[in-house]
Design a protein around this motif. Structure first.
Motif, mmCIF file in Angstrom:
data_model
loop_
_atom_site.group_PDB
_atom_site.id
_atom_site.type_symbol
_atom_site.label_atom_id
_atom_site.label_comp_id
_atom_site.label_asym_id
_atom_site.label_seq_id
_atom_site.Cartn_x
_atom_site.Cartn_y
_atom_site.Cartn_z
ATOM 1 N N TYR A 162 6.222 -3.748 -14.192
ATOM 2 C CA TYR A 162 4.995 -3.396 -14.824
ATOM 3 C C TYR A 162 3.907 -3.537 -13.915
ATOM 4 O O TYR A 162 3.481 -4.749 -13.463
ATOM 5 C CB TYR A 162 4.748 -4.082 -16.138
ATOM 6 N N ASN A 163 2.811 -2.720 -13.874
ATOM 7 C CA ASN A 163 1.619 -2.652 -12.962
ATOM 8 C C ASN A 163 0.548 -1.890 -13.427
ATOM 9 O O ASN A 163 0.688 -0.862 -13.748
ATOM 10 C CB ASN A 163 2.032 -2.269 -11.558
ATOM 11 N N THR A 164 -0.743 -2.576 -13.449
ATOM 12 C CA THR A 164 -2.038 -1.797 -13.801
ATOM 13 C C THR A 164 -3.043 -2.247 -12.546
ATOM 14 O O THR A 164 -2.833 -3.300 -11.803
ATOM 15 C CB THR A 164 -2.458 -2.228 -14.946
ATOM 16 N N PRO A 165 -4.187 -1.734 -12.509
ATOM 17 C CA PRO A 165 -5.133 -2.091 -11.650
ATOM 18 C C PRO A 165 -5.408 -3.435 -11.607
ATOM 19 O O PRO A 165 -6.005 -4.209 -10.667
ATOM 20 C CB PRO A 165 -6.346 -0.926 -12.028
ATOM 21 N N SER A 166 -5.549 -4.237 -12.731
ATOM 22 C CA SER A 166 -5.847 -5.380 -13.010
ATOM 23 C C SER A 166 -4.643 -6.504 -13.056
ATOM 24 O O SER A 166 -4.881 -7.510 -13.310
ATOM 25 C CB SER A 166 -6.843 -5.827 -14.063
ATOM 26 N N ASP A 167 -3.531 -6.045 -13.002
ATOM 27 C CA ASP A 167 -2.219 -6.941 -12.958
ATOM 28 C C ASP A 167 -1.606 -6.500 -11.770
ATOM 29 O O ASP A 167 -0.748 -5.500 -11.808
ATOM 30 C CB ASP A 167 -1.632 -6.589 -14.126
ATOM 31 N N PRO A 168 -1.189 -7.421 -10.803
ATOM 32 C CA PRO A 168 -0.244 -7.065 -9.727
ATOM 33 C C PRO A 168 1.050 -6.921 -9.965
ATOM 34 O O PRO A 168 1.934 -6.447 -8.987
ATOM 35 C CB PRO A 168 -0.472 -8.446 -8.729
ATOM 36 N N THR A 217 -3.854 -4.229 -3.363
ATOM 37 C CA THR A 217 -4.422 -5.547 -2.548
ATOM 38 C C THR A 217 -5.218 -5.086 -1.755
ATOM 39 O O THR A 217 -6.524 -5.841 -1.494
ATOM 40 C CB THR A 217 -3.081 -6.149 -1.964
ATOM 41 N N ILE A 218 -5.166 -4.106 -0.697
ATOM 42 C CA ILE A 218 -6.031 -3.723 0.479
ATOM 43 C C ILE A 218 -7.452 -3.232 -0.403
ATOM 44 O O ILE A 218 -8.312 -3.666 0.267
ATOM 45 C CB ILE A 218 -5.201 -2.596 1.247
ATOM 46 N N LYS A 219 -7.333 -2.351 -1.540
ATOM 47 C CA LYS A 219 -8.549 -1.659 -1.880
ATOM 48 C C LYS A 219 -9.323 -2.755 -2.513
ATOM 49 O O LYS A 219 -10.595 -2.838 -2.332
ATOM 50 C CB LYS A 219 -8.274 -0.802 -2.742
ATOM 51 N N GLN A 220 -8.576 -3.810 -3.008
ATOM 52 C CA GLN A 220 -9.324 -5.023 -3.575
ATOM 53 C C GLN A 220 -9.929 -5.904 -2.551
ATOM 54 O O GLN A 220 -11.273 -6.465 -2.791
ATOM 55 C CB GLN A 220 -8.391 -6.089 -4.468
ATOM 56 N N ILE A 221 -9.278 -6.048 -1.401
ATOM 57 C CA ILE A 221 -10.017 -6.741 -0.219
ATOM 58 C C ILE A 221 -11.121 -6.091 0.299
ATOM 59 O O ILE A 221 -12.327 -6.733 0.630
ATOM 60 C CB ILE A 221 -8.606 -7.170 0.585
ATOM 61 N N TRP A 222 -10.988 -4.834 0.490
ATOM 62 C CA TRP A 222 -12.253 -4.104 0.826
ATOM 63 C C TRP A 222 -13.379 -4.140 -0.016
ATOM 64 O O TRP A 222 -14.438 -4.128 0.366
ATOM 65 C CB TRP A 222 -11.603 -2.564 1.165
ATOM 66 N N ALA A 223 -13.101 -4.025 -1.406
ATOM 67 C CA ALA A 223 -14.199 -4.216 -2.446
ATOM 68 C C ALA A 223 -14.960 -5.576 -2.281
ATOM 69 O O ALA A 223 -16.129 -5.542 -2.445
ATOM 70 C CB ALA A 223 -13.611 -3.755 -3.627
#
Length: 186
Positions: free
Chosen positions: A84-90, A172-178
């Motif tokens: 299970y995965n969402t934008p706020s749950d890896p 993960t990558i998009k979160q690092i960029w943000a």
């Protein structure tokens, strides 16, 4: 199809998506499978007459653009377990039954980590192509503590679809960029 290969038939002609990971139901009366639609990986069930029922969404950790990553299994009694995965749950594990379209998340593998880190807000948006007015889906990951009055650098990454996609899953990558955009705002 029959054992000799004769009398084959397509069970999902009305589904305009790639079917992945097909598995027989324990009772042999249908097939479970995964497919991607509008940035979300879904688990579905098809009866032998081709009736399709969505069982769950937010399946897996990567969608088809990452070569899979979505996983599910079912017990003999029909109960299901899935990634299970969402934008706020890896990533976690959810469980449910074929009759319940809302599987229950049974793990919290990243709870401690996520109490220490602020994630960027993920927002879906749609726009029409200037070429043919076709609807195009996009996702933006805003820096944590986003302030609309400030300017931030922007990275545009164009990718696939509808068969390979980004979507409402943790990235993960998009979160690092943000996060980097927060420290380098203009």
């Amino acid at each position: 199809m029959d054992r000799d290969g004769g009398h084959s038939r397509v069970l999902t002609p009305q589904l305009d998506r790639d079917v992945q990971s097909p598995r027989w139901a324990p009772d042999g009366k249908g097939i479970y499978f995964i497919y991607d639609d509008q940035g979300d990986t879904k688990l579905a069930y098809s009866t032998m007459d081709g009736s399709i029922r969505q069982i769950a969404s937010h399946i897996g950790s990567g969608g088809s653009s990452y070569g899979g990553g979505a996983a599910f299994t079912q017990a003999r009694n029909g109960n299901l377990a899935m990634t299970y995965n969402t934008p706020s749950d890896p990533g976690d594990i959810a469980a449910g039954t074929p009759a319940d379209r809302t599987p229950r998340v049974v793990t919290s593998l990243n709870r401690e980590l996520l109490t220490q880190k602020k994630l960027g807000e993920v927002e879906e948006f749609w726009f029409n192509s200037s070429f043919d007015q076709r609807k195009i889906q996009g996702w933006i990951v805003k820096p944590h503590d986003f302030d609309a009055a400030r300017k931030y650098p922007l990275i545009l990454e164009i990718h696939g679809g509808p068969f390979a996609n980004y979507g409402d899953r943790f990235d993960t990558i998009k979160q690092i960029w943000a996060r980097a955009a927060t420290s380098s705002s203009m």
